[in-house]
Enzyme design. Structure first.
Site, PDB file in Angstrom:
ATOM      1  N   GLY A 107       0.847  -1.192   0.000  1.00 32.47           N
ATOM      2  CA  GLY A 107       0.000   0.000   0.000  1.00 32.47           C
ATOM      3  C   GLY A 107       0.881   1.240   0.000  1.00 32.47           C
ATOM      4  O   GLY A 107       1.880   1.289   0.708  1.00 32.47           O
ATOM      5  N   THR A 153       4.792   2.053   6.353  1.00 33.22           N
ATOM      6  CA  THR A 153       3.388   1.659   6.435  1.00 33.22           C
ATOM      7  C   THR A 153       2.663   2.664   7.315  1.00 33.22           C
ATOM      8  O   THR A 153       3.186   3.077   8.359  1.00 33.22           O
ATOM      9  CB  THR A 153       3.148   0.244   7.007  1.00 33.22           C
ATOM     10  OG1 THR A 153       1.752   0.119   7.334  1.00 33.22           O
ATOM     11  CG2 THR A 153       3.942  -0.057   8.257  1.00 33.22           C
ATOM     12  N   ILE A 154       1.484   3.054   6.870  1.00 36.45           N
ATOM     13  CA  ILE A 154       0.710   3.958   7.726  1.00 36.45           C
ATOM     14  C   ILE A 154       0.295   3.229   9.002  1.00 36.45           C
ATOM     15  O   ILE A 154       0.007   3.862  10.000  1.00 36.45           O
ATOM     16  CB  ILE A 154      -0.536   4.541   7.007  1.00 36.45           C
ATOM     17  CG1 ILE A 154      -1.546   3.450   6.643  1.00 36.45           C
ATOM     18  CG2 ILE A 154      -0.147   5.361   5.808  1.00 36.45           C
ATOM     19  CD1 ILE A 154      -2.926   4.008   6.323  1.00 36.45           C
ATOM     20  N   ASP A 155       0.273   1.888   8.961  1.00 33.83           N
ATOM     21  CA  ASP A 155      -0.201   1.123  10.129  1.00 33.83           C
ATOM     22  C   ASP A 155       0.776   1.147  11.308  1.00 33.83           C
ATOM     23  O   ASP A 155       0.391   0.806  12.424  1.00 33.83           O
ATOM     24  CB  ASP A 155      -0.433  -0.343   9.739  1.00 33.83           C
ATOM     25  CG  ASP A 155      -1.611  -0.516   8.783  1.00 33.83           C
ATOM     26  OD1 ASP A 155      -2.248   0.491   8.453  1.00 33.83           O
ATOM     27  OD2 ASP A 155      -1.873  -1.664   8.380  1.00 33.83           O
ATOM     28  N   ARG A 192     -26.253  12.096  17.791  1.00 31.97           N
ATOM     29  CA  ARG A 192     -25.978  10.767  17.216  1.00 31.97           C
ATOM     30  C   ARG A 192     -24.675  10.214  17.764  1.00 31.97           C
ATOM     31  O   ARG A 192     -23.793  10.988  18.153  1.00 31.97           O
ATOM     32  CB  ARG A 192     -25.764  10.887  15.706  1.00 31.97           C
ATOM     33  CG  ARG A 192     -27.003  11.132  14.922  1.00 31.97           C
ATOM     34  CD  ARG A 192     -26.615  11.467  13.489  1.00 31.97           C
ATOM     35  NE  ARG A 192     -27.792  11.554  12.654  1.00 31.97           N
ATOM     36  CZ  ARG A 192     -27.830  12.197  11.504  1.00 31.97           C
ATOM     37  NH1 ARG A 192     -26.754  12.825  11.056  1.00 31.97           N
ATOM     38  NH2 ARG A 192     -28.927  12.212  10.795  1.00 31.97           N
ATOM     39  N   ARG A 207      -4.894  -3.059   9.984  1.00 32.20           N
ATOM     40  CA  ARG A 207      -5.290  -4.435   9.698  1.00 32.20           C
ATOM     41  C   ARG A 207      -5.072  -5.346  10.904  1.00 32.20           C
ATOM     42  O   ARG A 207      -5.990  -6.032  11.343  1.00 32.20           O
ATOM     43  CB  ARG A 207      -4.431  -4.886   8.522  1.00 32.20           C
ATOM     44  CG  ARG A 207      -4.677  -6.231   8.001  1.00 32.20           C
ATOM     45  CD  ARG A 207      -3.723  -6.464   6.861  1.00 32.20           C
ATOM     46  NE  ARG A 207      -4.128  -5.774   5.649  1.00 32.20           N
ATOM     47  CZ  ARG A 207      -5.054  -6.235   4.807  1.00 32.20           C
ATOM     48  NH1 ARG A 207      -5.662  -7.368   5.068  1.00 32.20           N
ATOM     49  NH2 ARG A 207      -5.366  -5.562   3.722  1.00 32.20           N
ATOM     50  N   GLU A 226     -10.073  -0.978  11.307  1.00 31.37           N
ATOM     51  CA  GLU A 226     -10.752  -1.886  10.372  1.00 31.37           C
ATOM     52  C   GLU A 226     -10.576  -3.362  10.774  1.00 31.37           C
ATOM     53  O   GLU A 226     -11.409  -4.200  10.455  1.00 31.37           O
ATOM     54  CB  GLU A 226     -10.211  -1.679   8.952  1.00 31.37           C
ATOM     55  CG  GLU A 226      -8.714  -1.929   8.865  1.00 31.37           C
ATOM     56  CD  GLU A 226      -8.121  -1.700   7.494  1.00 31.37           C
ATOM     57  OE1 GLU A 226      -8.852  -1.559   6.512  1.00 31.37           O
ATOM     58  OE2 GLU A 226      -6.871  -1.672   7.425  1.00 31.37           O
ATOM     59  N   HIS A 236      -8.846   5.150   2.148  1.00 30.17           N
ATOM     60  CA  HIS A 236      -7.587   5.558   1.515  1.00 30.17           C
ATOM     61  C   HIS A 236      -7.275   7.040   1.658  1.00 30.17           C
ATOM     62  O   HIS A 236      -6.165   7.466   1.334  1.00 30.17           O
ATOM     63  CB  HIS A 236      -7.585   5.131   0.046  1.00 30.17           C
ATOM     64  CG  HIS A 236      -7.557   3.633  -0.093  1.00 30.17           C
ATOM     65  ND1 HIS A 236      -8.698   2.864  -0.023  1.00 30.17           N
ATOM     66  CD2 HIS A 236      -6.521   2.770  -0.219  1.00 30.17           C
ATOM     67  CE1 HIS A 236      -8.368   1.587  -0.130  1.00 30.17           C
ATOM     68  NE2 HIS A 236      -7.056   1.505  -0.242  1.00 30.17           N
ATOM     69  N   GLN A 243      -6.648   8.339   4.292  1.00 33.43           N
ATOM     70  CA  GLN A 243      -5.541   8.342   5.263  1.00 33.43           C
ATOM     71  C   GLN A 243      -4.185   8.114   4.609  1.00 33.43           C
ATOM     72  O   GLN A 243      -3.151   8.396   5.188  1.00 33.43           O
ATOM     73  CB  GLN A 243      -5.744   7.212   6.290  1.00 33.43           C
ATOM     74  CG  GLN A 243      -6.946   7.402   7.167  1.00 33.43           C
ATOM     75  CD  GLN A 243      -7.407   6.058   7.726  1.00 33.43           C
ATOM     76  OE1 GLN A 243      -7.037   5.684   8.819  1.00 33.43           O
ATOM     77  NE2 GLN A 243      -8.226   5.325   6.984  1.00 33.43           N
TER      78      GLN A 243
HETATM   79  O1  F6P Z   1      -0.719  -0.509   3.779  1.00 29.13           O
HETATM   80  C1  F6P Z   1      -1.460  -0.914   4.860  1.00 29.13           C
HETATM   81  C2  F6P Z   1      -2.902  -0.664   4.582  1.00 29.13           C
HETATM   82  O2  F6P Z   1      -3.137   0.696   4.429  1.00 29.13           O
HETATM   83  C3  F6P Z   1      -3.808  -1.270   5.657  1.00 29.13           C
HETATM   84  O3  F6P Z   1      -4.043  -0.410   6.715  1.00 29.13           O
HETATM   85  C4  F6P Z   1      -5.048  -1.609   4.874  1.00 29.13           C
HETATM   86  O4  F6P Z   1      -5.708  -2.686   5.477  1.00 29.13           O
HETATM   87  C5  F6P Z   1      -4.516  -1.986   3.553  1.00 29.13           C
HETATM   88  O5  F6P Z   1      -3.315  -1.305   3.391  1.00 29.13           O
HETATM   89  C6  F6P Z   1      -5.469  -1.680   2.414  1.00 29.13           C
HETATM   90  O6  F6P Z   1      -4.908  -2.169   1.252  1.00 29.13           O
HETATM   91  P1  F6P Z   1      -5.445  -1.893  -0.210  1.00 29.13           P
HETATM   92  O7  F6P Z   1      -5.181  -0.457  -0.536  1.00 29.13           O
HETATM   93  O8  F6P Z   1      -4.633  -2.798  -1.070  1.00 29.13           O
HETATM   94  O9  F6P Z   1      -6.904  -2.197  -0.200  1.00 29.13           O
END
Ligand code: F6P
Length: 341
Positions: A10, A125-127, A162, A171, A221, A271, A273
């Site tokens: 990603g 990785t953003i994660d 709300r 992930r 997620e 996305h 983010q």
């Molecule tokens: O790169 C990590 C990530 O942003 C995760 O947080 C996310 O689950 C995944 O990529 C989404 O991947 P894709 O853009 O391939 O759907």
């Protein structure tokens, strides 16, 4: 040396800052030459290249995405993938590779190193779930995007009485949810590391309404309910065997409405983010990673990855980054729980 550079997995803000730093220092200090490989591991597999010199990296520091393109191609999952990489590197006269990526891309780099390919890794990785580095670049930008969204959602939540749910990426690890949720004053944060109890979540929602405030729930997620408490649908798998996530926010929305009788709405940041310009901190970290990665290549320190330790950039074995994921420590989650409900 003639050095190939690729970005895999990603995309994330700061990839271009790494590429720029690698090329600028590689050319001006060491006199190396560069070749860009297109679209992650697909580039070296299929021999897809693009020119990569000082001219090509001008002006890319603040640009999100990656000028080299990316993909989730896994050479170890295709017939002859590794042999094709070895043959193309030889034909193109490539002496070394810089692989910029997360768990999957660097996992491939680790195995290629074992096959004798000269490779150095840069963690992205953003994660923020890569082990052996305090932070990955891209994470700070994602957290700031999510925090701004939470700030905005507070006012509309209050106007309509709300519960608002914000689904963020993450992930396996809840770093984005934890940091953005804390920074944005969330009333509930749900992360993959701590399976949630929907009844407890609804109690938090109700107690928040009782104090005349509207609850904001931030959910990764990859968050899951504690076993046997709720049913989730299965999703498709990608070439690294990961399920395509997304949807836990909507599941929570329905459960909260059903169980509390309050209106709930979900915002999936997705996305957003990962897109756009990197924060100053991510530009700084990505640039330093790039400067140190080209030093490692110049030293012939193959099979290593650059890593942030405190304020220093160290080199660690690639395998250290990819064998275990860096998950949120329970004591950090416990800190945030003070603000729940
Ligand atoms: O790169 C990590 C990530 O942003 C995760 O947080 C996310 O689950 C995944 O990529 C989404 O991947 P894709 O853009 O391939 O759907």
């Amino acid at each position: 040396m003639r050095i190939g550079v690729l970005t895999g997995g990603g995309d994330c803000p700061g990839l271009n800052a790494v590429i720029r730093a690698v090329v600028r220092k590689g050319v001006s200090v060491y006199g190396h030459e560069f070749v860009g490989f297109r679209d992650g591991w697909r580039g070296p597999i299929d021999g897809l290249t693009s020119p990569l010199g000082v001219q090509e990296v001008r002006g890319i520091l603040p640009r999100g995405g990656t000028i080299l393109g990316s993909s989730r191609t896994n050479p170890f999952k295709m017939d002859g993938g590794v042999e094709k990489i070895e043959a193309n590197l030889k034909d193109l006269g490539i002496d070394a590779l810089i692989a910029i990526g997360g768990e999957d891309t660097l996992g491939v780099a680790t195995k290629l190193h074992e096959h004798g390919v000269h490779v150095v890794g840069v963690p992205k990785t953003i994660d923020n779930d890569l082990n052996a580095t305090d932070f990955t670049f891209g994470f700070d930008t994602a957290v700031n995007v999510a925090m701004e969204a939470i700030d905005r959602l507070h006012t509309t939540a209050e106007s309509h009485h709300r519960a608002l749910i914000v689904e963020v990426m993450g992930r396996h690890a809840g770093w984005i949810a934890l940091h953005a949720g804390m920074a944005g004053g969330a009333n509930v944060i749900l992360i993959p590391e701590v399976p949630f109890d929907i009844e407890k979540v609804c109690e938090y929602v109700e107690s928040r309404f009782e104090s005349h405030y509207s609850p904001i729930l931030v959910v990764s997620e990859g968050a899951t309910p504690a076993e046997g408490t709720m049913v989730l649908a299965d999703g498709e798998l990608d070439s690294f065997g990961h399920v395509r996530l997304g949807g836990i926010g909507m599941v929570l929305e329905k459960e909260i409405e059903k169980r509390t009788g309050k209106e709930a709405r979900t915002t999936v940041l997705g996305h957003i983010q990962r897109g756009g310009t990197p924060t100053a901190r991510d530009r700084w970290l990505a640039t330093r990673f790039g400067l140190h990665a080209i030093d490692a290549v110049n030293d012939g320190d193959w099979g290593t990855m650059v890593a942030l330790r405190g304020t220093e950039i160290d080199r660690v074995p690639l395998g250290d980054a990819t064998t275990v994921l860096k998950l949120v420590d329970p004591h950090l989650y416990a800190e945030a729980e003070v603000f729940f409900g």
